[in-house]
Design a protein around this motif. Structure first.
Motif, PDB file in Angstrom:
ATOM      1  N   SER A   1       0.834  -1.195   0.000  1.00 31.87           N
ATOM      2  CA  SER A   1       0.000   0.000   0.000  1.00 31.87           C
ATOM      3  C   SER A   1       0.872   1.250   0.000  1.00 31.87           C
ATOM      4  CB  SER A   1      -0.921  -0.006   1.216  1.00 31.87           C
ATOM      5  OG  SER A   1      -0.156   0.079   2.393  1.00 31.87           O
ATOM      6  N   VAL A   2       0.305   2.313  -0.541  1.00 31.80           N
ATOM      7  CA  VAL A   2       1.014   3.582  -0.644  1.00 31.80           C
ATOM      8  C   VAL A   2       0.182   4.644   0.064  1.00 31.80           C
ATOM      9  CG1 VAL A   2       1.832   5.353  -2.250  1.00 31.80           C
ATOM     10  CG2 VAL A   2       2.070   2.940  -2.847  1.00 31.80           C
ATOM     11  N   GLN A   3       0.848   5.464   0.869  1.00 32.07           N
ATOM     12  CA  GLN A   3       0.197   6.593   1.535  1.00 32.07           C
ATOM     13  C   GLN A   3       0.977   7.840   1.148  1.00 32.07           C
ATOM     14  OE1 GLN A   3       0.188   6.422   5.848  1.00 32.07           O
ATOM     15  NE2 GLN A   3      -0.453   8.547   6.037  1.00 32.07           N
TER      16      GLN A   3
ATOM     17  N   ILE B   1       5.751  10.296   0.899  1.00 35.46           N
ATOM     18  CA  ILE B   1       5.135   9.070   0.411  1.00 35.46           C
ATOM     19  C   ILE B   1       5.698   7.896   1.194  1.00 35.46           C
ATOM     20  CG2 ILE B   1       6.827   8.802  -1.453  1.00 35.46           C
ATOM     21  CD1 ILE B   1       4.484   7.638  -3.150  1.00 35.46           C
ATOM     22  N   ARG B   2       4.796   6.999   1.550  1.00 35.45           N
ATOM     23  CA  ARG B   2       5.225   5.775   2.226  1.00 35.45           C
ATOM     24  C   ARG B   2       4.990   4.606   1.293  1.00 35.45           C
ATOM     25  NH1 ARG B   2       3.512   3.307   8.119  1.00 35.45           N
ATOM     26  NH2 ARG B   2       4.619   1.350   7.844  1.00 35.45           N
ATOM     27  N   ARG B   3       6.042   3.839   1.106  1.00 39.43           N
ATOM     28  CA  ARG B   3       5.965   2.586   0.353  1.00 39.43           C
ATOM     29  C   ARG B   3       6.552   1.509   1.256  1.00 39.43           C
ATOM     30  NH1 ARG B   3       4.613   3.010  -5.100  1.00 39.43           N
ATOM     31  NH2 ARG B   3       4.799   5.105  -5.909  1.00 39.43           N
TER      32      ARG B   3
ATOM     33  N   LYS C   1       4.691  12.414  11.609  1.00 42.94           N
ATOM     34  CA  LYS C   1       3.626  12.126  12.577  1.00 42.94           C
ATOM     35  C   LYS C   1       2.379  11.594  11.864  1.00 42.94           C
ATOM     36  CE  LYS C   1       0.992  14.465  16.192  1.00 42.94           C
ATOM     37  NZ  LYS C   1       0.762  15.769  16.827  1.00 42.94           N
ATOM     38  N   ARG C   2       2.098  12.098  10.677  1.00 42.90           N
ATOM     39  CA  ARG C   2       0.923  11.656   9.917  1.00 42.90           C
ATOM     40  C   ARG C   2       1.022  10.182   9.515  1.00 42.90           C
ATOM     41  NH1 ARG C   2      -0.123  16.693   5.757  1.00 42.90           N
ATOM     42  NH2 ARG C   2      -0.075  18.357   7.336  1.00 42.90           N
ATOM     43  N   PHE C   3       2.242   9.652   9.522  1.00 41.45           N
ATOM     44  CA  PHE C   3       2.474   8.240   9.199  1.00 41.45           C
ATOM     45  C   PHE C   3       2.655   7.403  10.469  1.00 41.45           C
ATOM     46  CE2 PHE C   3       3.929  10.577   5.470  1.00 41.45           C
ATOM     47  CZ  PHE C   3       3.435   9.830   4.411  1.00 41.45           C
ATOM     48  N   GLY C   4       2.455   8.036  11.635  1.00 40.29           N
ATOM     49  CA  GLY C   4       2.702   7.337  12.889  1.00 40.29           C
ATOM     50  C   GLY C   4       4.186   7.187  13.177  1.00 40.29           C
ATOM     51  N   ALA C   5       4.996   8.059  12.599  1.00 37.69           N
ATOM     52  CA  ALA C   5       6.449   7.999  12.755  1.00 37.69           C
ATOM     53  C   ALA C   5       6.950   9.307  13.381  1.00 37.69           C
ATOM     54  CB  ALA C   5       7.109   7.769  11.391  1.00 37.69           C
ATOM     55  N   SER C   6       8.246   9.390  13.573  1.00 37.04           N
ATOM     56  CA  SER C   6       8.857  10.597  14.124  1.00 37.04           C
ATOM     57  C   SER C   6      10.271  10.736  13.582  1.00 37.04           C
ATOM     58  CB  SER C   6       8.888  10.532  15.657  1.00 37.04           C
ATOM     59  OG  SER C   6       9.875   9.604  16.083  1.00 37.04           O
TER      60      SER C   6
END
Length: 143
Positions: free
Chosen positions: A4-6, A24-26, A77-82
Motif C-alpha cells: 500500500s502507498v500513503q 510518500i510511504r511505500r 507524525k501523519r504516518f505514525g512515525a517521528s
C-alpha cells in the motif's frame, strides 16, 4: 503483491504548481521531499535579498532549519512515525559555513539527543526554490 502507498501534502500552492507530494510511504519506508521553512504559504525567517534576488545575510539559517525540522516532524507524525525513525537526511544550503554552524545545535534539538542517529549529507547549492530560502532538507525514514 504490491504494498500500500500513503501520500501526504501540506496543501501549499507550490505542490500543485510543481506537481509533487510532500511525503510518500511505500512499505516500511517513508520518503520526504525537500522540506523548507514555511508555515502554510508563508516562508519563515526569510533571508534578506538584494535587487537581483541574492541573499545578503545568512543570519536566519538556524531559524529556517528549526522550522524545516518541525515541518518534517509534522509529516512523519501523519504516518505514525517521528524523527527517531529517520535513517538518512540530505541538507541543501546556499552557505556551507552558516549551515554547519547552525546545524549542530538545531539537529541535536530536533532529534532530541547529542548524537543524532541518522546519516547526513550537507551540500552547497547555487539556488533553492525561493530566493529568500537558505536551506532545504530531504529525509528517508524506516518504520
Amino acid at each position: 503483491m504490491r504494498s500500500s502507498v500513503q501520500v501526504e501534502k501540506f496543501g501549499v500552492s507550490w505542490e500543485g504548481v510543481y506537481g509533487y507530494v510532500q511525503a510518500i510511504r511505500r512499505g516500511d519506508t517513508i520518503y520526504l521531499s525537500g522540506q523548507l521553512a514555511h508555515d502554510g504559504e508563508r516562508l519563515v525567517a526569510p533571508a534578506p535579498v538584494d535587487a537581483e534576488g541574492r541573499v545578503t545575510d545568512f543570519g536566519n539559517m538556524g531559524e529556517q532549519m528549526r522550522q524545516t525540522y518541525a515541518n518534517a516532524a509534522e509529516l512523519l507524525k501523519r504516518f505514525g512515525a517521528s524523527l527517531d525513525d529517520v535513517v538518512e537526511e540530505t541538507v541543501y544550503t546556499l552557505d556551507i559555513d552558516a549551515a554547519f554552524a547552525a546545524a549542530g545545535p538545531v539537529r541535536k534539538e530536533a532529534y532530541g539527543r547529542p548524537d543524532p542517529q541518522v546519516t547526513s549529507t550537507l551540500l552547497a547549492v547555487s539556488r533553492l526554490a525561493f530566493p529568500e530560502q537558505l536551506v532545504e532538507v530531504s529525509f528517508t525514514a524506516r518504520v
